[in-house]
Design a protein around this motif. Structure first.
Motif, short mmCIF file in Angstrom:
data_model
loop_
_atom_site.label_atom_id
_atom_site.label_comp_id
_atom_site.label_asym_id
_atom_site.label_seq_id
_atom_site.Cartn_x
_atom_site.Cartn_y
_atom_site.Cartn_z
N SER A 11 -1.93 0.77 12.51
CA SER A 11 -1.14 0.62 13.74
C SER A 11 0.17 -0.13 13.51
O SER A 11 1.08 -0.03 14.30
N ASP A 12 0.23 -0.90 12.43
CA ASP A 12 1.45 -1.68 12.18
C ASP A 12 1.36 -2.23 10.77
O ASP A 12 0.53 -1.83 9.99
N LEU A 13 2.23 -3.19 10.48
CA LEU A 13 2.11 -3.90 9.21
C LEU A 13 0.94 -4.87 9.34
O LEU A 13 0.57 -5.27 10.41
N CYS A 14 0.40 -5.27 8.22
CA CYS A 14 -0.73 -6.20 8.26
C CYS A 14 -0.31 -7.56 8.74
O CYS A 14 0.85 -7.88 8.71
N LYS A 15 -1.31 -8.34 9.08
CA LYS A 15 -1.02 -9.71 9.48
C LYS A 15 -0.32 -10.45 8.34
O LYS A 15 0.56 -11.27 8.57
N ALA A 16 -0.72 -10.17 7.11
CA ALA A 16 -0.10 -10.86 5.98
C ALA A 16 1.39 -10.55 5.86
O ALA A 16 2.17 -11.39 5.45
N LEU A 17 1.77 -9.33 6.23
CA LEU A 17 3.17 -8.93 6.13
C LEU A 17 3.85 -8.94 7.49
O LEU A 17 5.01 -8.63 7.63
N HIS A 18 3.07 -9.34 8.48
CA HIS A 18 3.31 -9.13 9.89
C HIS A 18 4.68 -9.57 10.40
O HIS A 18 5.33 -8.84 11.10
N GLU A 19 5.12 -10.75 10.00
CA GLU A 19 6.35 -11.26 10.60
C GLU A 19 7.58 -10.71 9.91
O GLU A 19 8.69 -10.99 10.31
N LEU A 20 7.38 -9.97 8.85
CA LEU A 20 8.53 -9.51 8.10
C LEU A 20 8.98 -8.18 8.64
O LEU A 20 8.17 -7.33 8.95
N ASN A 21 10.26 -8.02 8.68
CA ASN A 21 10.74 -6.67 8.89
C ASN A 21 10.58 -5.99 7.55
O ASN A 21 10.72 -6.61 6.53
N LEU A 22 10.30 -4.72 7.57
CA LEU A 22 10.25 -4.01 6.30
C LEU A 22 11.62 -4.08 5.66
O LEU A 22 12.62 -3.80 6.30
N GLN A 23 11.66 -4.43 4.40
CA GLN A 23 12.94 -4.39 3.70
C GLN A 23 13.39 -2.94 3.62
O GLN A 23 12.57 -2.03 3.60
N PRO A 24 14.68 -2.71 3.55
CA PRO A 24 15.16 -1.33 3.43
C PRO A 24 14.46 -0.67 2.27
O PRO A 24 14.28 -1.25 1.22
N GLY A 25 14.04 0.55 2.49
CA GLY A 25 13.37 1.27 1.42
C GLY A 25 11.89 1.48 1.69
O GLY A 25 11.34 2.50 1.29
N TRP A 26 11.23 0.54 2.35
CA TRP A 26 9.81 0.71 2.64
C TRP A 26 9.62 1.46 3.96
O TRP A 26 10.26 1.13 4.95
N ILE A 27 8.76 2.46 3.95
CA ILE A 27 8.42 3.16 5.19
C ILE A 27 6.91 3.20 5.34
O ILE A 27 6.18 3.20 4.36
N ARG A 28 6.45 3.21 6.60
CA ARG A 28 5.03 3.36 6.90
C ARG A 28 4.81 4.82 7.21
O ARG A 28 5.44 5.37 8.10
N ARG A 29 3.97 5.49 6.45
CA ARG A 29 3.81 6.92 6.63
C ARG A 29 2.40 7.34 6.26
O ARG A 29 1.61 6.54 5.78
N ASN A 30 2.11 8.64 6.49
CA ASN A 30 0.84 9.17 6.00
C ASN A 30 1.09 10.42 5.17
O ASN A 30 2.23 10.81 4.92
N GLY A 31 0.02 11.05 4.70
CA GLY A 31 0.15 12.19 3.79
C GLY A 31 0.76 13.42 4.43
O GLY A 31 1.22 14.33 3.73
N ARG A 32 0.76 13.47 5.75
CA ARG A 32 1.32 14.64 6.46
C ARG A 32 2.79 14.49 6.78
O ARG A 32 3.36 15.34 7.47
#
Length: 133
Positions: A11-32
């Motif tokens: 549903s989102d980034l994990c709690k461990a990474l939670h407060e961070l905005n994704l640095q440019p380059g990282w995307i949350r995606r799936n195999g489709r």
């Protein structure tokens, strides 16, 4: 034990990474998502989400930082298990930054000789002070 947390990016980034905005380059995606491999997560599920470097990032690097972890002691060791996929000429590194140190110390790396398949790794961290990974 009860203090372990699982992060699956569903549903989102994990709690461990939670407060961070994704640095440019990282995307949350799936195999489709149509971006290319991997076409599923480590368990073969093509609708499950994971983090991926976007294809524009081929020649550069991008970092993910955790929140601050508390010091470890005899009873509380920090163990992080993660699944990862390396394609082409990528290298994945895990760094440790202790509160008193400016530099990030690399504690693990893989450049993916067995490429284009999911692998798993567990790292154990002992630190007498607060740290980020």
């Amino acid at each position: 034990d009860s203090s372990s947390e699982k992060c699956d990016f569903e549903s989102d980034l994990c709690k461990a990474l939670h407060e961070l905005n994704l640095q440019p380059g990282w995307i949350r995606r799936n195999g489709r998502s149509g971006v290319g491999p991997p076409y599923s997560d480590h368990s073969g599920n093509d609708t499950a989400y994971f983090l991926s470097l976007s294809s524009e990032m081929r020649s550069t690097s991008a970092t993910l930082r955790t929140n601050v972890f508390l010091p470890t002691d005899q009873e509380h060791v920090c163990q992080i298990t993660f699944h990862y996929w390396i394609s082409q000429s990528g290298t994945l590194m895990v760094g440790l930054q202790k509160r008193s140190e400016d530099a990030v110390k690399n504690i693990w790396k893989d450049s993916g000789e067995l490429q284009n398949q999911w692998k798993a790794n567990t790292i154990t961290i002992n630190s007498t002070e607060k740290f980020e990974v």
